[in-house]
Design an enzyme around this catalytic site. Structure first.
Site, PDB file in Angstrom:
ATOM      1  N   ASP A 176       6.814   7.595   2.369  1.00 46.00           N
ATOM      2  CA  ASP A 176       8.043   7.092   1.736  1.00 46.00           C
ATOM      3  C   ASP A 176       8.080   7.219   0.215  1.00 46.00           C
ATOM      4  OD1 ASP A 176       6.337   4.961   1.038  1.00 46.00           O
ATOM      5  OD2 ASP A 176       7.857   3.435   1.433  1.00 46.00           O
ATOM      6  N   GLU A 419      -2.676   6.585   7.394  1.00 39.65           N
ATOM      7  CA  GLU A 419      -1.785   6.662   8.558  1.00 39.65           C
ATOM      8  C   GLU A 419      -1.635   8.052   9.150  1.00 39.65           C
ATOM      9  OE1 GLU A 419       1.875   4.467   8.113  1.00 39.65           O
ATOM     10  OE2 GLU A 419       0.791   2.599   7.756  1.00 39.65           O
ATOM     11  N   TYR A 472       2.901  -4.329   9.642  1.00 41.95           N
ATOM     12  CA  TYR A 472       4.029  -5.009   9.001  1.00 41.95           C
ATOM     13  C   TYR A 472       4.651  -6.036   9.933  1.00 41.95           C
ATOM     14  CZ  TYR A 472       3.370  -2.083   5.023  1.00 41.95           C
ATOM     15  OH  TYR A 472       2.815  -1.502   3.914  1.00 41.95           O
ATOM     16  N   GLU A 508      -2.695  -2.983   4.544  1.00 42.63           N
ATOM     17  CA  GLU A 508      -1.280  -3.141   4.150  1.00 42.63           C
ATOM     18  C   GLU A 508      -0.635  -4.214   5.009  1.00 42.63           C
ATOM     19  OE1 GLU A 508       1.088   0.452   4.213  1.00 42.63           O
ATOM     20  OE2 GLU A 508      -0.472   1.624   3.220  1.00 42.63           O
TER      21      GLU A 508
END
Ligand code: GCB
Length: 602
Positions: A176, A419, A472, A508
């Protein structure tokens, strides 16, 4: 690729540095004829003499946000940079002149006075060449650089180029952060004598409060009849110990009552650095070359539960970060990096990950000096095609990274990737080879792969020393539901440990937050929601910490950062604890309480 050392340029009695930073001429290549610059030999002329739209571009900086033209911001393909410079006449007599780029994103070709001196691919990594024979001494010289930002299925990181209906090229990628490009770090000329110190490796073999053992290896190019003198000097410039060598340039040094390198807040004097003064002497004892290498004395060990510095277990608390700021993008900016490290001190963090690429050497120096522990990540992010050519380049990025950072005490873990799509069967052999490659280059630091997959689906984490995962909760899953966070985080971290029997780090977690948006009761995107999300995670971490295998927590992200244009992002990724302008959101004050509380445990 240059073979040999890639030592950071440092001045000494025998070495001079001249910066090429400043305003360069800049041309964006028209994609209707992208190879025109090569065909017309732009590197042989001045860009100003050609009939081109030449602009001024600062170096170092990303070029994307400097102009007012969206076509430059979103350009895919080549741009050209050029400037002139003088080198002093006496440089022709002192030995060798080198040209070193700290990074060009993504691929660069470099010419001096019309002659090609370097080709390099992969951003965020330094490259250099000797250019002694290409320079005009005491006269004007021209340097020309072509820079290509295109990301393809076999670049690191991977990307794709698609052609829009009107023929314009658009770069797409699955990560991103914005694909900033250009000459984004300093450019330097420096000199060495003809016989010179090409590389230095220093490893701490033992470190206790009373005794330390350092092993060093100096590689020399040129006349091997020189003698090598190494002298370890403390912060106050007192000589601690030393050795004279010939003809071999490796050996070991014992240090009594050493001042060890400790992480921030684990010791009243964190980040203590000695200097290893390496000198080459000729047969008369006269100085031939000198390089001063900073050295932190610390050992690093790990078990299936812990990571230990100087035999003491450490708990990592910090951030994922980006090199990112307004206008300059990923360009090195000294006021910004000092501000960032002042904020890191203020908040009491002891670690961060260089997500998702190697950071500037000036930033790494700060981490070494402050005792901030670094998870050093190579530029591989979201890899999804595991081809052989990808493997070779990914390995090359690790070779270059380890060559650059091997002597840094701050670097405590190598991160092989962020990732990657490790659920695919091809990922297994691929990452076996990637981790093996790291082990072949450095056995003194543990490895990790930062996973988005779960412990049951990944094919890769069996190879690493420390398991890392991103998740997340209450954001990309169960958005708006904070009540599930604690249970989910505890369960997932526990399952990683159960499956792999290795230490676990949460690399994260977080949620986007608009600074100044308030809702009571909390509601997603508000400052209250970020505070709620963090405090739930802290409860999970407190529980996990006492289980003995959970060794670190990293918030995503230190600061808000720019992303590609996307309907999910309002002016970028807003998961920062600080705004892009480096001011605190409410969560920063909460985080500060936690990090200082964790620090008190030492
Ligand atoms: C992730 C990525 C990170 C993104 C983050 C997000 O999993 O590792 O690069 O920025 O999620 O905020 O979406």
């Amino acid at each position: 690729l240059h073979k040999g050392g890639i030592l950071y340029p440092r001045e000494s009695e025998t070495r001079q540095i001249q910066s090429l930073d400043g305003l360069w001429n800049f041309v964006v290549m028209n994609n209707s004829n992208p190879v025109l610059g090569f065909k017309q030999h732009w590197h042989k002329k001045s860009l100003r003499e050609l009939d081109l739209d030449v602009q001024l571009m600062p170096v170092p900086s990303s070029y994307n946000d400097i102009t007012t033209d969206w076509q430059i911001r979103d350009h895919v393909g080549l741009v050209w940079y050029e400037r002139t410079f003088f080198v002093p006449k006496f440089w022709s007599e002192i030995g060798r002149v080198w040209l070193r780029f700290e990074s060009v994103s993504y691929a660069a070709q470099v010419w001096i006075n019309g002659q090609q001196v370097m080709i390099h691919e992969i951003g965020h990594l330094p490259f250099l060449a000797e250019i002694t024979a290409y320079l005009r001494y005491g006269l004007e010289n021209r340097i020309t650089v072509s820079c290509d930002n295109t990301l393809l299925p076999d670049t690191v990181p991977q990307g794709y180029v698609k052609e829009l209906q009107n023929g314009r090229l658009q770069q797409t990628y699955t990560f991103d952060f914005y694909n900033y490009a250009g000459i984004d770090r300093p450019v330097k000329l420096y000199t060495t004598p003809k016989t010179y110190i090409d590389d230095i490796t220093v490893i701490t073999l033992e470190a206790t409060p009373t005794n330390a053992l350092l092993q060093y290896n100096v590689s020399v190019i040129g006349d091997y009849n020189v003698t090598c003198r190494v002298t370890l000097v403390d912060k106050n410039k007192n000589v601690v110990t030393g050795q004279l060598h010939s003809p071999d340039f490796f050996g070991s040094l014992r240090v009594e009552n050493p001042k060890l390198w400790w992480p921030y807040l684990m010791n009243p004097e964190p980040g203590y650095l000695y200097s290893l003064e390496v000198e080459l002497l000729d047969s008369y004892g006269d100085l031939v070359d000198k390089y001063i290498q900073p050295v932190g004395i610390r050992t690093l060990t790990w078990t299936n539960k812990q990571l230990l510095i100087n035999s003491k277990p450490v708990y990592l608390h910090g951030f994922g970060r980006h090199e990112d700021s307004d206008i300059r993008g990923k360009g090195l900016d000294l006021p910004l990096i000092i501000r960032d490290h002042n904020l890191i001190k203020w908040i009491g963090a002891n670690a961060y990950r260089t997500s998702h690429y190697p950071y500037a050497e000036e930033i790494m120096d700060l981490a070494d000096q402050m005792g901030i522990m670094i998870i050093d990540e190579c530029p591989s992010v979201n890899t999804e095609i595991f081809s052989n050519s990808m493997l070779v380049k990914h390995q090359s990025s690790l070779t270059q990274l380890i060559q650059r950072d091997k002597n840094r005490p701050a670097v405590i873990i190598w991160s092989a990737a962020n990732e990657p799509r490790t659920q695919y069967p091809a990922a297994k052999e691929y990452f076996r080879q990637i981790i093996q490659h790291i082990k072949n280059l450095d056995t003194t630091r543990p490895t990790t792969i930062v996973e988005a997959q779960g412990s049951g689906t990944t094919q890769a984490s069996e190879f690493v020393d420390i398991v890392s995962f991103n998740r997340y909760n209450a954001w990309y899953s169960n958005e708006g539901n904070l009540d599930l966070v604690i249970e989910n985080v505890v369960n997932e971290a526990t399952s990683w440990n159960t499956v792999y029997n290795k230490p676990v780090i949460m690399q994260e977690y977080g949620g986007d937050t608009m600074a100044g948006l308030h809702f009571l009761p909390n509601f997603i995107w508000s400052e209250e929601y970020q505070v709620g999300l963090l405090s739930r995670h802290f409860q999970a971490f407190d529980f996990l910490k006492i289980q003995g295998f959970f060794i670190g927590e990293f918030i995503w992200n230190f600061a808000d950062f720019k992303t590609a244009q996307d309907y999910k992002r309002v002016g970028g990724n807003k998961k920062g604890i600080f705004t892009r302008n480096r001011q605190p959101k409410s969560s920063a004050h909460l985080l500060r309480k936690r990090y200082w509380y964790l620090a008190k445990e030492y």
